[in-house]
Scaffold this motif. Structure first.
Motif, PDB file in Angstrom:
ATOM      1  N   UNK A 172      -4.608   6.875  -8.729  1.00 29.03           N
ATOM      2  CA  UNK A 172      -5.592   6.760  -7.548  1.00 29.03           C
ATOM      3  C   UNK A 172      -5.724   5.541  -7.004  1.00 29.03           C
ATOM      4  N   UNK A 173      -6.068   4.446  -7.285  1.00 30.19           N
ATOM      5  CA  UNK A 173      -6.102   3.396  -6.709  1.00 30.19           C
ATOM      6  C   UNK A 173      -4.603   2.675  -6.303  1.00 30.19           C
ATOM      7  N   UNK A 174      -3.520   2.969  -6.859  1.00 30.17           N
ATOM      8  CA  UNK A 174      -2.242   2.743  -6.319  1.00 30.17           C
ATOM      9  C   UNK A 174      -1.692   3.791  -5.045  1.00 30.17           C
ATOM     10  N   UNK A 175      -2.454   4.538  -4.905  1.00 36.52           N
ATOM     11  CA  UNK A 175      -1.990   5.768  -4.259  1.00 36.52           C
ATOM     12  C   UNK A 175      -2.913   5.217  -2.650  1.00 36.52           C
ATOM     13  N   UNK A 176      -4.238   4.978  -3.585  1.00 39.74           N
ATOM     14  CA  UNK A 176      -4.545   4.614  -1.932  1.00 39.74           C
ATOM     15  C   UNK A 176      -4.670   3.556  -1.644  1.00 39.74           C
ATOM     16  N   UNK A 177      -3.965   2.604  -2.792  1.00 38.20           N
ATOM     17  CA  UNK A 177      -3.659   0.586  -1.784  1.00 38.20           C
ATOM     18  C   UNK A 177      -2.155   1.031  -1.556  1.00 38.20           C
ATOM     19  N   UNK A 178      -1.160   1.902  -2.032  1.00 36.24           N
ATOM     20  CA  UNK A 178       0.206   2.331  -0.615  1.00 36.24           C
ATOM     21  C   UNK A 178      -0.012   2.924   0.612  1.00 36.24           C
ATOM     22  N   UNK A 179      -1.028   3.708   0.626  1.00 39.65           N
ATOM     23  CA  UNK A 179      -1.394   4.854   1.824  1.00 39.65           C
ATOM     24  C   UNK A 179      -1.987   3.437   2.586  1.00 39.65           C
ATOM     25  N   UNK A 180      -2.510   2.910   2.122  1.00 34.57           N
ATOM     26  CA  UNK A 180      -4.016   1.909   2.729  1.00 34.57           C
ATOM     27  C   UNK A 180      -2.222   0.700   3.683  1.00 34.57           C
ATOM     28  N   UNK A 181      -1.742   0.643   3.372  1.00 35.90           N
ATOM     29  CA  UNK A 181      -0.272  -0.574   3.393  1.00 35.90           C
ATOM     30  C   UNK A 181       0.342   0.867   4.650  1.00 35.90           C
ATOM     31  N   UNK A 182       0.383   2.021   4.783  1.00 41.84           N
ATOM     32  CA  UNK A 182       1.835   2.679   5.481  1.00 41.84           C
ATOM     33  C   UNK A 182       0.797   3.029   6.354  1.00 41.84           C
ATOM     34  N   UNK A 183      -0.325   2.861   6.449  1.00 40.30           N
ATOM     35  CA  UNK A 183      -0.935   3.144   7.916  1.00 40.30           C
ATOM     36  C   UNK A 183      -0.674   1.522   8.287  1.00 40.30           C
ATOM     37  N   UNK A 184      -0.973   0.862   7.728  1.00 44.10           N
ATOM     38  CA  UNK A 184      -1.255  -0.829   8.348  1.00 44.10           C
ATOM     39  C   UNK A 184       0.049  -0.516   9.277  1.00 44.10           C
ATOM     40  N   UNK A 185       0.865  -0.440   8.548  1.00 43.56           N
ATOM     41  CA  UNK A 185       2.621  -0.596   9.065  1.00 43.56           C
ATOM     42  C   UNK A 185       2.781   0.541  10.642  1.00 43.56           C
ATOM     43  N   UNK A 186       1.532   1.782  10.689  1.00 43.09           N
ATOM     44  CA  UNK A 186       2.223   3.146  10.922  1.00 43.09           C
ATOM     45  C   UNK A 186       1.301   1.904  12.922  1.00 43.09           C
ATOM     46  N   UNK A 187       0.182   1.783  12.354  1.00 43.88           N
ATOM     47  CA  UNK A 187      -0.877   1.102  13.326  1.00 43.88           C
ATOM     48  C   UNK A 187      -0.291  -0.158  13.725  1.00 43.88           C
ATOM     49  N   UNK A 188       0.786  -1.344  13.187  1.00 39.60           N
ATOM     50  CA  UNK A 188       1.188  -2.297  13.844  1.00 39.60           C
ATOM     51  C   UNK A 188       2.567  -1.813  14.155  1.00 39.60           C
ATOM     52  N   UNK A 189       3.467  -0.722  14.335  1.00 42.51           N
ATOM     53  CA  UNK A 189       4.889  -0.205  14.318  1.00 42.51           C
ATOM     54  C   UNK A 189       5.771  -1.355  14.087  1.00 42.51           C
ATOM     55  N   UNK A 190       5.196  -1.663  12.422  1.00 43.50           N
ATOM     56  CA  UNK A 190       6.604  -2.251  12.010  1.00 43.50           C
ATOM     57  C   UNK A 190       7.499  -1.550  10.772  1.00 43.50           C
TER      58      UNK A 190
END
Length: 190
Positions: A172-190
């Motif tokens: 769960x913590x790895x799923x949340x960490x990777x999801x948080x990074x994915x959402x950051x990528x989407x928000x910053x158009x990386x």
């Protein structure tokens, strides 16, 4: 025979990837994403906590008196930075941890290797009615995340849900960490 295999439905209290509480509706798990309260990089660092279970109804207002499970240090300007798993010696650039699934593919489809040695993949809006979907190497759905559509009314819950299937809750913590990074990528158009 009763099937006791019930997914973990983690309500994301704010819907903001930069800080929120993820509380299982059956009170089995409580995760939290927060900025450090002070120190250098407080505005570009996120700390993820596995709190276990909620301890009171004041859960979002009390400071956490424990070490985080994961630290995400983003670079200035919203660029990807470094992920560190506290309690282990694993720390690496986010781009190395969460790799694009193909060289010319979308930046919103990435894979990571979890602590169980298996590879998992996040995709954006690849499944109907799911904002983000996470699959294992056999293409089984592991987790998915949904934001409440703006046109839906708000009742006593936020309507933002991270669903983690029971066989994968140990990640769960790895799923949340990777999801948080994915959402950051989407928000910053990386």
């Amino acid at each position: 025979m009763i099937n006791r295999s019930l997914p973990y439905f983690l309500e994301d209290r704010t819907g903001q990837f930069t800080g929120s509480s993820f509380d299982d509706i059956y009170d089995r798990l409580f995760l939290r994403v927060a900025h450090p309260t002070e120190g250098p990089g407080a505005d570009t660092t996120l700390m993820l906590y596995n709190v276990g279970r909620r301890s009171s109804s004041q859960r979002d207002y009390r400071p956490l008196k424990r070490d985080p499970s994961v630290v995400l240090e983003f670079a200035p300007g919203g660029a990807l930075g470094r992920i560190s798993f506290v309690g282990s010696s694993i720390a690496m650039p986010m781009g190395q941890y969460l790799k694009k699934t193909s060289m010319f593919g979308s930046s919103l489809s990435r894979k990571f290797r979890a602590s169980d040695g298996q590879e998992y993949r996040w995709t954006y809006r690849s499944v109907q009615d799911q904002e983000w979907s996470c699959f294992d190497s056999r293409n089984f759905l592991v987790a998915h995340y949904n934001l409440r559509p703006p046109e839906k009314p708000v009742f006593s819950t936020s309507g933002n849900i991270l669903t983690i299937y029971e066989a994968y809750v140990h990640l769960s913590i790895e799923i949340l960490a990777s999801l948080t990074i994915m959402r950051h990528i989407a928000a910053h158009n990386l």
